[in-house]
Design a protein around this motif. Structure first.
Motif, short mmCIF file in Angstrom:
data_model
loop_
_atom_site.label_atom_id
_atom_site.label_comp_id
_atom_site.label_asym_id
_atom_site.label_seq_id
_atom_site.Cartn_x
_atom_site.Cartn_y
_atom_site.Cartn_z
N PHE A 1 92.28 11.27 -64.69
CA PHE A 1 92.86 10.04 -64.16
C PHE A 1 93.92 10.40 -63.15
N GLU A 2 93.82 9.81 -61.95
CA GLU A 2 94.76 10.10 -60.87
C GLU A 2 95.78 8.97 -60.77
N PRO A 3 96.98 9.16 -61.30
CA PRO A 3 97.98 8.08 -61.24
C PRO A 3 98.52 7.90 -59.82
N HIS A 4 98.56 6.67 -59.40
CA HIS A 4 99.10 6.33 -58.08
C HIS A 4 100.56 5.89 -58.21
N THR A 5 100.82 5.02 -59.18
CA THR A 5 102.17 4.58 -59.53
C THR A 5 102.23 4.50 -61.06
N ALA A 6 103.42 4.21 -61.60
CA ALA A 6 103.51 4.12 -63.06
C ALA A 6 104.69 3.25 -63.47
N ILE B 1 111.99 11.99 -65.77
CA ILE B 1 111.56 10.90 -64.89
C ILE B 1 111.14 11.46 -63.53
N ALA B 2 111.91 12.39 -62.99
CA ALA B 2 111.56 13.00 -61.71
C ALA B 2 110.23 13.75 -61.80
N GLU B 3 110.01 14.46 -62.91
CA GLU B 3 108.74 15.17 -63.10
C GLU B 3 107.57 14.20 -63.19
N MET B 4 107.79 13.07 -63.86
CA MET B 4 106.73 12.07 -63.95
C MET B 4 106.40 11.51 -62.56
N ALA B 5 107.43 11.30 -61.76
CA ALA B 5 107.20 10.79 -60.40
C ALA B 5 106.37 11.77 -59.58
N GLU B 6 106.60 13.06 -59.79
CA GLU B 6 105.84 14.07 -59.05
C GLU B 6 104.37 14.07 -59.44
N ARG B 7 104.05 13.57 -60.61
CA ARG B 7 102.65 13.54 -61.06
C ARG B 7 101.87 12.38 -60.45
N THR B 8 102.57 11.43 -59.83
CA THR B 8 101.89 10.31 -59.19
C THR B 8 101.66 10.61 -57.71
N ALA B 9 100.66 9.98 -57.13
CA ALA B 9 100.32 10.24 -55.73
C ALA B 9 101.40 9.73 -54.79
N THR B 10 102.09 8.66 -55.17
CA THR B 10 103.09 8.06 -54.29
C THR B 10 104.52 8.48 -54.65
N GLY B 11 104.71 9.04 -55.84
CA GLY B 11 106.06 9.36 -56.30
C GLY B 11 106.83 8.13 -56.74
N TYR B 12 106.11 7.01 -56.91
CA TYR B 12 106.81 5.76 -57.23
C TYR B 12 106.66 5.37 -58.70
N GLY C 1 111.95 7.92 -78.64
CA GLY C 1 112.18 9.14 -77.88
C GLY C 1 111.17 9.35 -76.78
N GLY C 2 111.58 10.12 -75.77
CA GLY C 2 110.68 10.49 -74.69
C GLY C 2 110.35 9.35 -73.74
N LEU C 3 109.21 9.51 -73.06
CA LEU C 3 108.74 8.55 -72.08
C LEU C 3 107.41 7.96 -72.52
N SER C 4 107.18 6.73 -72.14
CA SER C 4 105.89 6.08 -72.33
C SER C 4 105.70 5.06 -71.23
N GLY C 5 104.52 4.46 -71.18
CA GLY C 5 104.29 3.44 -70.16
C GLY C 5 102.84 3.32 -69.76
N VAL C 6 102.63 2.91 -68.51
CA VAL C 6 101.28 2.70 -67.98
C VAL C 6 101.20 3.32 -66.60
N ALA C 7 100.22 4.18 -66.40
CA ALA C 7 99.94 4.73 -65.07
C ALA C 7 98.84 3.91 -64.42
N PHE C 8 99.01 3.61 -63.13
CA PHE C 8 98.07 2.76 -62.41
C PHE C 8 97.35 3.55 -61.32
#
Length: 426
Positions: free
Chosen positions: A116-121, A136-147, A182-189
């Protein structure tokens, strides 16, 4: 994409509040313009319901079997269209009409995997997690837009996050049943999910942009080669006569002005202030936590380094309202077509409501994350913040929460609002 069903309610008993929300959701799902079988639910609760978080999620997922995926968290308040519930038992739900292959729910138990290629999250995080800003910064780097967009959970009786997926990734892993701490969770789009997101700082610059030329840790020593304290007092047009009477009206007034002043920091080369006189999205607003008269310095609640750009700013009701209206106007402008159709650009075509340009896209739903230090009182009255949003955007489905810190792009903010709208062709 149809409109996203939404519901919100308050009641001392969580089951009664959830039942009221279900009635709203089902009524909307029966309407032609709303989604009939949305698959993703966003659930936000106030901390009054935190001890019953698992029971509440189980109840909603059982009553709405078509909603296979859930995400959300807890705040000291939750928001909905035109209303906020602050420091009272309440929940707010938004059901997103998105194809299942266009998003992935993730958590520390079930992180994003390959395929799965995350674009935003949309990201929810626990403030007590070590190095949360770096995560949070590392998670942003995993998305295509950094957003990224979202916020830190805020609770006085247990921090919880909701993350449950219908593809089997969440269930059966230890005792995890969709509620985490604890940690991070959410939805990648995926890229196919169209959204627009904006940050409102709620403050306005009161000085020109300076360059940081000397620092000592968190202490700002020089701006543009001059003593920092002197620059601050000159920009604010006040004087601190520490040799005079300590209770003089002039000194007290000057101290009040300084206490109400913050700093907006940005990286070298960035345009901190736009042409409208507002801060850009990459500006971090931080408090002044002390003065150092001996070194003519200013202590700031953020690590400093030479080369940063800095502008002094102030937060008040007028600034908060103006900046919130600004981001709504920017979103509305993005929804409009870039140019008029050729047949409407002819002389005489303008001025008629019947031939006004129609939006190229419309809002299907919105998520609003605001700081727990904002809310109605910061805007002049109960629910005033959400009423401004409704007046500017119209009657759009909306859910959100009041956070302990706000996430936008790769940054962790404070005292801000992050507004994100999901759009669909009109």
């Amino acid at each position: 994409m149809s409109l996203f069903p939404s519901g919100h309610a308050t009641h001392p008993q969580w089951r009664m509040a959830a039942s009221l929300v279900l009635a709203q959701l089902r009524a909307q799902m029966a309407l032609p313009e709303y989604a009939h079988s949305p698959s993703l639910g966003l659930l936000y609760i106030t901390d009054h319901y935190a001890p019953e978080a698992q029971d509440l999620l189980d109840f909603l997922s059982a009553e709405l079997p078509e909603v296979t995926d859930w995400a959300g968290t807890v705040g000291v308040g939750v928001s909905a269209n035109n209303a906020e519930y602050f420091d009272e038992p309440a929940l707010s739900v938004l059901l997103c009409d998105l194809p299942a292959h266009h998003y992935r729910v993730f958590s520390g138990v079930a992180p994003l995997g390959l395929g799965f290629e995350p674009h935003t999250a949309l990201v929810h995080a626990d403030a007590s997690t070590p190095d949360v800003a770096e995560l949070i910064a590392e998670m942003a780097e995993r998305t295509a837009t950094g957003y990224l967009f979202g916020g830190l959970a805020a609770s006085r009786q247990g921090t919880v996050q909701f993350a449950m997926g219908g593809d089997g990734n969440m269930r059966g892993q230890g005792a995890a049943r969709g509620v985490f701490s604890g940690g991070l969770s959410g939805v990648a789009f995926a890229e196919d999910v169209a959204l627009i997101s904006r940050v409102t700082q709620g403050c306005l610059p009161v000085s020109k942009v300076h360059e940081v030329t000397a620092v000592d840790g968190h202490v700002l020593l020089e701006l543009d080669g001059e003593p920092a304290l002197g620059v601050l007092l000159r920009d604010l047009q006040v004087s601190l006569d520490l040799q005079g009477p300590q209770r003089s009206p002039a000194l007290q007034k000057a101290l009040e002005v300084v206490r109400s002043t913050l700093v907006g920091l940005s990286s070298p080369g960035q345009d901190s202030v736009d042409r409208s006189g507002h801060f850009g999205a990459d500006v971090l607003v931080r408090h002044i936590i002390g003065l150092d008269p001996a070194r003519q310095g200013i202590a700031v609640a953020h690590p400093l380094e030479v080369g940063l750009r800095l502008a002094f700013c102030q937060r008040h009701v007028q600034a908060a309202r103006a900046d919130l209206m600004r981001i709504c106007a920017e979103i509305r402008e993005e929804l409009e077509p870039e140019m008029w159709p050729a047949d409407l650009a002819t002389p005489g075509a303008g001025g008629s409501a019947a031939v006004a340009p129609q939006p190229a896209r419309r809002i299907a739903g919105a998520v609003y994350v605001s700081c727990s230090g904002r809310g109605g009182p910061h805007f002049g009255g109960p629910s005033a913040e959400l009423q401004i949003l409704r007046h500017a955007l119209g009657d759009v489905p909306l859910a959100g929460f009041f956070a302990g810190g706000e996430i936008a792009r790769q940054h962790l903010y404070g005292y801000t609002g992050v507004l994100t709208v999901f759009t669909t062709p009109a």
